[in-house]
Write a protein that holds these residues in place. Sequence first.
Motif, short mmCIF file in Angstrom:
data_model
loop_
_atom_site.label_atom_id
_atom_site.label_comp_id
_atom_site.label_asym_id
_atom_site.label_seq_id
_atom_site.Cartn_x
_atom_site.Cartn_y
_atom_site.Cartn_z
N ALA A 326 36.81 29.13 22.83
CA ALA A 326 36.60 28.91 24.25
C ALA A 326 36.10 30.19 24.89
O ALA A 326 36.57 31.28 24.56
CB ALA A 326 37.90 28.46 24.92
N GLY A 327 35.17 30.06 25.82
CA GLY A 327 34.64 31.20 26.55
C GLY A 327 34.89 31.07 28.03
O GLY A 327 34.05 31.48 28.84
N VAL A 328 36.04 30.50 28.43
CA VAL A 328 36.41 30.36 29.83
C VAL A 328 37.82 30.93 30.03
O VAL A 328 38.60 31.03 29.07
CB VAL A 328 36.38 28.88 30.28
N LEU A 329 38.13 31.30 31.26
CA LEU A 329 39.48 31.74 31.61
C LEU A 329 40.25 30.55 32.14
O LEU A 329 39.85 29.94 33.14
CB LEU A 329 39.43 32.86 32.65
N PHE A 330 41.35 30.22 31.48
CA PHE A 330 42.16 29.09 31.88
C PHE A 330 43.09 29.49 33.02
O PHE A 330 43.65 30.59 33.03
CB PHE A 330 42.98 28.57 30.71
N GLY A 331 43.25 28.59 33.97
CA GLY A 331 44.16 28.84 35.07
C GLY A 331 44.50 27.55 35.77
O GLY A 331 43.94 26.49 35.48
N ALA A 332 45.43 27.62 36.72
CA ALA A 332 45.82 26.44 37.47
C ALA A 332 44.65 25.99 38.34
O ALA A 332 43.63 26.68 38.47
CB ALA A 332 47.06 26.74 38.31
N TYR A 333 44.80 24.81 38.97
CA TYR A 333 43.71 24.30 39.80
C TYR A 333 43.77 24.96 41.19
O TYR A 333 44.78 24.87 41.86
CB TYR A 333 43.83 22.79 39.97
N VAL A 334 42.67 25.58 41.62
CA VAL A 334 41.49 25.92 40.85
C VAL A 334 41.46 27.43 40.75
O VAL A 334 41.86 28.11 41.69
CB VAL A 334 40.21 25.38 41.51
N PRO A 335 41.03 28.07 39.62
CA PRO A 335 41.02 29.54 39.54
C PRO A 335 40.19 30.15 40.67
O PRO A 335 39.07 29.72 40.94
CB PRO A 335 40.39 29.80 38.17
N ASN A 336 40.77 31.17 41.30
CA ASN A 336 40.14 31.74 42.48
C ASN A 336 39.78 33.21 42.32
O ASN A 336 38.71 33.64 42.75
CB ASN A 336 41.08 31.57 43.69
N VAL A 337 40.66 33.99 41.67
CA VAL A 337 40.44 35.43 41.54
C VAL A 337 40.88 35.87 40.15
O VAL A 337 41.96 35.48 39.67
CB VAL A 337 41.24 36.21 42.60
N VAL A 338 40.05 36.69 39.48
CA VAL A 338 40.46 37.36 38.25
C VAL A 338 40.97 38.74 38.65
O VAL A 338 40.23 39.56 39.21
CB VAL A 338 39.28 37.49 37.27
N LEU A 339 42.26 39.00 38.39
CA LEU A 339 42.87 40.27 38.79
C LEU A 339 42.75 41.33 37.72
O LEU A 339 42.59 42.52 38.03
CB LEU A 339 44.34 40.03 39.15
N SER A 340 42.83 40.93 36.46
CA SER A 340 42.71 41.92 35.37
C SER A 340 42.35 41.19 34.09
O SER A 340 42.60 39.99 33.94
CB SER A 340 44.01 42.70 35.19
N PHE A 341 41.75 41.95 33.17
CA PHE A 341 41.41 41.42 31.85
C PHE A 341 41.63 42.51 30.83
O PHE A 341 41.01 43.57 30.92
CB PHE A 341 39.95 40.93 31.83
N MET A 350 31.49 36.54 34.86
CA MET A 350 30.55 35.52 35.32
C MET A 350 31.32 34.28 35.77
O MET A 350 32.37 33.94 35.21
CB MET A 350 29.58 35.15 34.20
N ALA A 351 30.80 33.59 36.77
CA ALA A 351 31.47 32.41 37.29
C ALA A 351 30.46 31.40 37.79
O ALA A 351 29.36 31.75 38.24
CB ALA A 351 32.43 32.80 38.42
N THR A 357 34.70 27.80 37.67
CA THR A 357 35.05 28.23 36.32
C THR A 357 34.59 29.65 36.10
O THR A 357 33.44 30.00 36.43
CB THR A 357 34.42 27.30 35.26
N PHE A 358 35.47 30.49 35.53
CA PHE A 358 35.12 31.84 35.12
C PHE A 358 34.74 31.83 33.64
O PHE A 358 35.50 31.33 32.81
CB PHE A 358 36.28 32.81 35.34
N PHE A 359 33.59 32.41 33.32
CA PHE A 359 33.10 32.43 31.95
C PHE A 359 33.22 33.85 31.39
O PHE A 359 32.89 34.84 32.07
CB PHE A 359 31.64 31.98 31.86
N VAL A 360 33.68 33.96 30.14
CA VAL A 360 33.80 35.24 29.44
C VAL A 360 33.30 35.04 28.01
O VAL A 360 32.94 33.94 27.61
CB VAL A 360 35.26 35.74 29.43
#
Length: 719
Positions: A326-341, A350-351, A357-360
């Motif tokens: 998978a190349g997406v960041l999973f999160g609750a509905y709906v992902p809003n902010v990526v705080l850290s990776f 990328m989104a 959807t956030f793509f990585v």
Amino acid sequence: MWRPSDGGWPRAVLCLFAAAWIWLFLLPMERFGLLVNARGFLPILLALAVIHWLPWRWLRAGAALVLSVVAVAVFFAPGMPWADRLAWVWGHEWRQAVALLQDHALADPLQTHLFILGLCAMYWLVAYAIRRTRLWVFYNLLGVGVLGLIDANTPVHPDGVMVGVLALFLVSLGVAHFMRLRHRASGAGPGPARFFVPLTAVLAVSLAAGWALPKRGPVWANPFAPGGGGTGGSVRVIGYQVDNSHLGGSFVMDHTPVLSVVTDYPAYLRGQAYDLYTGKGWLAEQHLVSTYSYGQPLTSGAVDASVLPGKAVRQTVTVLASHLNAGVLFGAYVPNVVLSFNGQNSGTVMADPRQGTFFVRPLRQGDAYTVESYELQAPGAKLAGIPLPAPDGRDANLPPSVLADLEVPASLPQRVRDLARQVTSGASDEYDAVQRVAAYLQANYQYATDGIPVPGPNQDYVDQFLFESKKGYCNNFSTAMAVMLRTIGVPARWVTGFTEGSVDPAYTGPGQRYTVENADAHAWVEVYFPGAGWVPFDPTPNFSMPYLPSPTDPSAGSTDEGNTTQPIQPPKPPQDAPDVSGGNAQGPGGGPGPWLWRGLAALVAVSAAGVVVFRRRLRSWWHHRAWRGEPAHAMWAGLQRLMRLLRKNGDLPQGAATLRDLKRAARRYDIPETEYRHLVRTAESAFYGAATVPPEEAEQVRRTWSRWLEAALRWPGKR
């Protein structure tokens, strides 16, 4: 007067071994979901063994045909008088045969009846081969090779089946050899105890040693493992899939941990949304992808927070699996902010704003990230009253960005549209219509993971589920709901991800930690409501969308408190008899692609047909290979082959024989007396007089021998 004892116990044992050998191969088929309840076929195979043991060959085909009819009647029409059972079977099979010719749709009981007839034919082939050493060796080499491919390239590991096949192979060789020894000795050969006790001891020691000795691991990596590039196969291991273009087939549960999620609230982990339904599966339509910095909110417009209640939920996700694919960041509905990776608080990702959807890059084991998502509270009360869009998709309240989520294939059968209109007839608003479709699917279709078919070339995935198989899992239910809603003008898209997983009792930190397994992979639906945005729904039986509890009722976290509508239940679809034989189980992921299996099947079929068609020519070529080298040696080898063939045909008695004993056989096969005498005289002078055979004499003998051999192959036992 024939008595059962006349058949001989060794022949009865071989008949039972043939049945057991075939049944062992049904067990992996059951694991794959190709059939249901392999044990149910044991009585049929045992009956075939008894039929084959009978000495009346003319009776066997008729008895097998009667057996197949009786088996289908017992499976599909229990409790009826036999006359009614047979009438029911014949009536249904006649209609299904007509439908098969017209629509290329195969259903039960005709499907199971054809399978049983195929099983009868397979039994006859195995029972024929089990008494012929070379053919039996070929069958078992082919069978073990197929089991090895299954073991190496799929999640099904038929180790016990392989051991059983090899054990039956060795014991049946011993029984067949014992029968030949007793026949040659006219019943005065070795006793059973003297022959089988050493054989059993050697086999037991070999099996025990093979079981106890340490085994070396695989030398080569599995090229069909998840993440290894394989996209097709017969059975899928449940897990998150990126390629959903061809849905269908059964799957095998896999409880391998995939993700660890630390959060205050359990929630579905949303992955990717799909817009384009093809009739076979889903494709993700390409949209504008933008770059977002860590901490920068995603302006997705997926949900209007001012209309639908909810709150921000933070999740820290750690990847546990070595291959997540998978190349997406999973999160609750709906992902809003990526705080850290991976411990970094600054960077970019990328989104897709429209999908939310956030793509990585493809996630790897050990990756960890923290996302903040907007999770909905029970939205039913806020959605009630929003009118249904126009059924033609030209509603002015729908923005252009959602028009792609109204498209259905032109080939979608009309009965799918008719059913959607029937289910939603009388709905007061859009939310009522959505609830009616979800309730209808949950009430009238069976949740199952085995025996799930794949749509054929001219079949639609949703139509097959709604009107033929009537059973499936989340992919079937969610796709059916999305397509049915689209046909009445309601935008809907298909979403994949994971359910919330299970609580880790060993965790003592802040919040709670949830362990998500491959078996938690899931699919659901997002429906667009004008003025409110996209709202998730889960139509799969025994699953519930975990909306956040409302502030007035903190305990109501697992249900939609706004759902007060009691959906109208239209008549249930006609229920066919239970699926005994299961379905075709091809599907994406977990094994070699369908082209490989079809190629192998075609190669095996062509090879088998070639062997049947050219069997006599192949045997002739094999025997003629003996006539090579120095004339005397070639003559000796060729005549030995001829005499063995004549013994097999019954033209020579078993045991020792001389060339002069061939006189009667020569007459049977119309070999002229002068040629026979020349053959005997030349051969005896070469074998016993050590005379040199002139080339022209050897060639004349070879021509006589060749004509005799061809006649014996063409008309065995000619009288």
